[in-house]
Motif scaffolding. Structure first.
Motif, mmCIF file in Angstrom:
data_model
loop_
_atom_site.group_PDB
_atom_site.id
_atom_site.type_symbol
_atom_site.label_atom_id
_atom_site.label_comp_id
_atom_site.label_asym_id
_atom_site.label_seq_id
_atom_site.Cartn_x
_atom_site.Cartn_y
_atom_site.Cartn_z
ATOM 1 N N ALA A 1 54.054 13.842 -69.145
ATOM 2 C CA ALA A 1 55.423 13.348 -69.226
ATOM 3 C C ALA A 1 55.895 13.031 -70.638
ATOM 4 O O ALA A 1 57.093 12.896 -70.862
ATOM 5 N N LEU A 2 54.990 12.919 -71.584
ATOM 6 C CA LEU A 2 55.387 12.512 -72.935
ATOM 7 C C LEU A 2 55.604 13.730 -73.827
ATOM 8 O O LEU A 2 55.105 14.822 -73.541
ATOM 9 N N PRO A 3 56.331 13.549 -74.923
ATOM 10 C CA PRO A 3 56.549 14.695 -75.823
ATOM 11 C C PRO A 3 55.249 15.078 -76.539
ATOM 12 O O PRO A 3 54.351 14.251 -76.718
ATOM 13 N N GLN A 4 55.172 16.330 -76.917
ATOM 14 C CA GLN A 4 54.042 16.805 -77.716
ATOM 15 C C GLN A 4 54.163 16.236 -79.132
ATOM 16 O O GLN A 4 55.232 15.786 -79.536
ATOM 17 N N PRO A 5 53.089 16.256 -79.912
ATOM 18 C CA PRO A 5 53.149 15.703 -81.267
ATOM 19 C C PRO A 5 54.212 16.386 -82.111
ATOM 20 O O PRO A 5 54.391 17.609 -82.041
ATOM 21 N N TRP A 6 54.864 15.599 -82.931
ATOM 22 C CA TRP A 6 55.882 16.130 -83.836
ATOM 23 C C TRP A 6 55.230 17.113 -84.805
ATOM 24 O O TRP A 6 54.144 16.875 -85.330
ATOM 25 N N GLY A 7 55.865 18.240 -85.033
ATOM 26 C CA GLY A 7 55.376 19.224 -85.989
ATOM 27 C C GLY A 7 54.322 20.165 -85.441
ATOM 28 O O GLY A 7 53.840 21.036 -86.160
ATOM 29 N N MET A 8 53.944 20.000 -84.200
ATOM 30 C CA MET A 8 52.925 20.857 -83.604
ATOM 31 C C MET A 8 53.450 22.294 -83.509
ATOM 32 O O MET A 8 54.612 22.527 -83.195
ATOM 33 N N ALA A 9 52.585 23.257 -83.798
ATOM 34 C CA ALA A 9 52.963 24.665 -83.688
ATOM 35 C C ALA A 9 53.156 25.044 -82.224
ATOM 36 O O ALA A 9 52.565 24.444 -81.330
ATOM 37 N N LYS A 10 53.985 26.050 -81.998
ATOM 38 C CA LYS A 10 54.191 26.562 -80.640
ATOM 39 C C LYS A 10 52.940 27.274 -80.158
ATOM 40 O O LYS A 10 52.165 27.807 -80.948
#
Length: 184
Positions: free
Chosen positions: A24-33
């Motif tokens: 439910a939480l966002p993925q880490p900021w700046g993480m590659a696709k």
């Protein structure tokens, strides 16, 4: 008069299988696709980059920040392909055919996994009875091509591979930037 709220009425509906609830939480900021490469054995010849007569490389994942690349090597001839030393580790999985190193007593056959430690030097050879070999390689650092006495003849790394892939994709009409889909 207001009735007290029932806490159960405020709770979200619980699916029948709680293990199917997505994170439910966002993925880490700046993480590659994510990089998803479907049908990596597809026969679109434009994706197979010639690197020597009867030898091709197909990029799967090019990671300049991590200093590694993953590619499939396809060979349609027997004999010695190259002698090289690794600056980093290499992982290989044989998809089709077989190969070996002149310096070892084992043969990598279809379904084999191979780990090659940094610093090792060996001579990649396809046996006479193999008409086609395809292996998935993950290469960290550089492959330094050497003669039998270890004298440097050249090298390959993720950056030289990107340059080769860009030039090939431009030549076959896909455009040099086609390589970006393999990069993270």
């Amino acid at each position: 008069m207001n009735k007290p709220l029932d806490p159960a009425a405020l709770a979200p509906a619980t699916p029948a299988k709680p293990d199917k609830i997505p994170y439910a939480l966002p993925q880490p900021w700046g993480m590659a696709k994510d990089l998803v490469a479907h049908d990596i054995l597809a026969e679109d010849e434009r994706l197979w980059v010639p690197i020597a007569p009867d030898i091709w490389s197909r990029p799967i994942h090019l990671n300049p920040v991590g200093g590694f690349y993953i590619h499939m090597l396809k060979v349609k001839r027997s004999g010695v392909l190259q002698r090289h030393r690794h600056s980093g580790q290499v992982h290989a999985y044989v998809i089709k055919g077989s190969w070996y190193y002149l310096e070892h007593d084992w043969v990598a056959k279809e379904g084999s996994y191979i780990f090659e430690p940094p610093g090792e030097t060996h001579t990649l050879t396809v046996p006479d009875d193999c008409s086609e070999m395809i292996t998935l390689f993950t290469v960290y650092g550089s492959l330094m091509y050497v003669d039998p006495m270890g004298v440097s003849l050249g090298y390959d790394d993720v950056f030289t591979r990107i340059d080769k892939y860009r030039a090939h994709f431009e030549k076959v009409g896909l455009g040099a930037d086609y390589v970006q889909q393999f990069m993270r």
